[in-house]
Write a protein that holds these residues in place. Sequence first.
Motif, mmCIF file in Angstrom:
data_model
loop_
_atom_site.group_PDB
_atom_site.id
_atom_site.type_symbol
_atom_site.label_atom_id
_atom_site.label_comp_id
_atom_site.label_asym_id
_atom_site.label_seq_id
_atom_site.Cartn_x
_atom_site.Cartn_y
_atom_site.Cartn_z
ATOM 1 N N LEU A 39 100.160 63.701 -39.186
ATOM 2 C CA LEU A 39 99.373 64.767 -38.575
ATOM 3 C C LEU A 39 98.926 64.367 -37.171
ATOM 4 O O LEU A 39 98.968 65.185 -36.252
ATOM 5 C CB LEU A 39 98.158 65.109 -39.451
ATOM 6 N N ALA A 40 98.512 63.129 -36.996
ATOM 7 C CA ALA A 40 98.117 62.656 -35.664
ATOM 8 C C ALA A 40 99.288 62.757 -34.693
ATOM 9 O O ALA A 40 99.129 63.204 -33.552
ATOM 10 C CB ALA A 40 97.607 61.217 -35.746
ATOM 11 N N ARG A 41 100.469 62.372 -35.154
ATOM 12 C CA ARG A 41 101.674 62.466 -34.318
ATOM 13 C C ARG A 41 101.969 63.935 -33.972
ATOM 14 O O ARG A 41 102.284 64.267 -32.844
ATOM 15 C CB ARG A 41 102.854 61.813 -35.045
ATOM 16 N N HIS A 42 101.828 64.806 -34.958
ATOM 17 C CA HIS A 42 102.073 66.245 -34.742
ATOM 18 C C HIS A 42 101.121 66.809 -33.684
ATOM 19 O O HIS A 42 101.533 67.605 -32.837
ATOM 20 C CB HIS A 42 101.904 67.001 -36.068
ATOM 21 N N PHE A 43 99.856 66.413 -33.729
ATOM 22 C CA PHE A 43 98.861 66.891 -32.779
ATOM 23 C C PHE A 43 98.897 66.138 -31.451
ATOM 24 O O PHE A 43 98.312 66.585 -30.474
ATOM 25 C CB PHE A 43 97.450 66.761 -33.352
ATOM 26 N N GLY A 44 99.529 64.959 -31.439
ATOM 27 C CA GLY A 44 99.542 64.139 -30.233
ATOM 28 C C GLY A 44 98.194 63.499 -29.947
ATOM 29 O O GLY A 44 97.780 63.395 -28.788
ATOM 30 N N VAL A 45 97.505 63.087 -31.026
ATOM 31 C CA VAL A 45 96.194 62.446 -30.896
ATOM 32 C C VAL A 45 96.222 61.103 -31.619
ATOM 33 O O VAL A 45 97.127 60.823 -32.399
ATOM 34 C CB VAL A 45 95.062 63.329 -31.477
ATOM 35 N N SER A 46 95.203 60.304 -31.381
ATOM 36 C CA SER A 46 95.122 59.013 -32.066
ATOM 37 C C SER A 46 94.701 59.223 -33.522
ATOM 38 O O SER A 46 94.024 60.207 -33.860
ATOM 39 C CB SER A 46 94.111 58.097 -31.373
ATOM 40 N N GLU A 47 95.093 58.287 -34.364
ATOM 41 C CA GLU A 47 94.681 58.343 -35.768
ATOM 42 C C GLU A 47 93.168 58.215 -35.879
ATOM 43 O O GLU A 47 92.550 58.847 -36.734
ATOM 44 C CB GLU A 47 95.379 57.258 -36.585
ATOM 45 N N ALA A 48 92.561 57.428 -34.998
ATOM 46 C CA ALA A 48 91.102 57.250 -35.031
ATOM 47 C C ALA A 48 90.383 58.576 -34.757
ATOM 48 O O ALA A 48 89.415 58.920 -35.450
ATOM 49 C CB ALA A 48 90.677 56.195 -34.019
ATOM 50 N N ALA A 49 90.861 59.325 -33.770
ATOM 51 C CA ALA A 49 90.255 60.631 -33.469
ATOM 52 C C ALA A 49 90.431 61.575 -34.647
ATOM 53 O O ALA A 49 89.491 62.265 -35.054
ATOM 54 C CB ALA A 49 90.868 61.227 -32.212
ATOM 55 N N LEU A 50 91.631 61.595 -35.215
ATOM 56 C CA LEU A 50 91.890 62.474 -36.351
ATOM 57 C C LEU A 50 91.010 62.120 -37.544
ATOM 58 O O LEU A 50 90.441 63.001 -38.188
ATOM 59 C CB LEU A 50 93.376 62.415 -36.741
ATOM 60 N N ARG A 51 90.869 60.841 -37.823
ATOM 61 C CA ARG A 51 90.004 60.427 -38.942
ATOM 62 C C ARG A 51 88.553 60.843 -38.708
ATOM 63 O O ARG A 51 87.858 61.247 -39.641
ATOM 64 C CB ARG A 51 90.099 58.922 -39.168
ATOM 65 N N SER A 52 88.110 60.780 -37.481
ATOM 66 C CA SER A 52 86.750 61.207 -37.156
ATOM 67 C C SER A 52 86.570 62.693 -37.458
ATOM 68 O O SER A 52 85.541 63.108 -37.996
ATOM 69 C CB SER A 52 86.463 60.916 -35.681
ATOM 70 N N TRP A 53 87.585 63.494 -37.133
ATOM 71 C CA TRP A 53 87.522 64.929 -37.422
ATOM 72 C C TRP A 53 87.630 65.186 -38.918
ATOM 73 O O TRP A 53 86.920 66.035 -39.453
ATOM 74 C CB TRP A 53 88.627 65.673 -36.690
ATOM 75 N N LEU A 54 88.510 64.459 -39.596
ATOM 76 C CA LEU A 54 88.679 64.634 -41.042
ATOM 77 C C LEU A 54 87.409 64.278 -41.805
ATOM 78 O O LEU A 54 87.105 64.877 -42.840
ATOM 79 C CB LEU A 54 89.838 63.775 -41.556
ATOM 80 N N GLN A 55 86.681 63.308 -41.309
ATOM 81 C CA GLN A 55 85.464 62.853 -41.986
ATOM 82 C C GLN A 55 84.220 63.578 -41.477
ATOM 83 O O GLN A 55 83.106 63.226 -41.824
ATOM 84 C CB GLN A 55 85.332 61.343 -41.833
ATOM 85 N N ALA A 56 84.424 64.620 -40.658
ATOM 86 C CA ALA A 56 83.358 65.482 -40.138
ATOM 87 C C ALA A 56 82.329 64.710 -39.313
ATOM 88 O O ALA A 56 81.165 65.094 -39.260
ATOM 89 C CB ALA A 56 82.689 66.263 -41.262
ATOM 90 N N ARG A 57 82.769 63.639 -38.665
ATOM 91 C CA ARG A 57 81.872 62.935 -37.747
ATOM 92 C C ARG A 57 81.828 63.661 -36.409
ATOM 93 O O ARG A 57 80.849 63.556 -35.682
ATOM 94 C CB ARG A 57 82.310 61.485 -37.565
ATOM 95 N N GLU A 58 82.909 64.364 -36.079
ATOM 96 C CA GLU A 58 83.009 65.170 -34.855
ATOM 97 C C GLU A 58 83.814 66.422 -35.184
ATOM 98 O O GLU A 58 84.596 66.425 -36.122
ATOM 99 C CB GLU A 58 83.742 64.401 -33.754
ATOM 100 N N GLU A 59 83.627 67.463 -34.393
ATOM 101 C CA GLU A 59 84.444 68.664 -34.546
ATOM 102 C C GLU A 59 85.709 68.496 -33.718
ATOM 103 O O GLU A 59 85.664 67.978 -32.600
ATOM 104 C CB GLU A 59 83.687 69.905 -34.081
ATOM 105 N N PRO A 60 86.841 68.956 -34.244
ATOM 106 C CA PRO A 60 88.085 68.863 -33.467
ATOM 107 C C PRO A 60 88.093 69.883 -32.338
ATOM 108 O O PRO A 60 87.380 70.894 -32.397
ATOM 109 C CB PRO A 60 89.158 69.201 -34.505
ATOM 110 N N PRO A 61 88.926 69.650 -31.322
ATOM 111 C CA PRO A 61 89.101 70.679 -30.297
ATOM 112 C C PRO A 61 89.651 71.955 -30.946
ATOM 113 O O PRO A 61 90.356 71.899 -31.958
ATOM 114 C CB PRO A 61 90.140 70.071 -29.354
ATOM 115 N N GLN A 62 89.327 73.079 -30.364
ATOM 116 C CA GLN A 62 89.750 74.357 -30.931
ATOM 117 C C GLN A 62 91.261 74.434 -31.101
ATOM 118 O O GLN A 62 91.748 74.963 -32.109
ATOM 119 C CB GLN A 62 89.267 75.515 -30.068
#
Length: 82
Positions: A39-62
């Motif tokens: 999923l991180a590769r599909h979005f072109g983001v880091s796994e760390a950023a994606l995990r932060s969004w998945l764990q609701a620590r931050e909201e993802p970009p729209q």
Amino acid sequence: MSAGASAKADCPLPSPSRQTTYARTLHRACLILGGVPQLARHFGVSEAALRSWLQAREEPPQMVFLAAIEIILLHLDQAGAA
């Protein structure tokens, strides 16, 4: 995606008290694509950023949220056609 693939996918979900629409949507997209790396590769983001969004620590970009919805809708469309 088979049921076995989803059971093996590394797709964290926050505790029920922290679950948001964003986190649940990203979690479902993660299961569909087979895990955080895919999923991180599909979005072109880091796994760390994606995990932060998945764990609701931050909201993802729209745009990421909308892309996750698209993954889910395409998956439902393909499942309905089968």
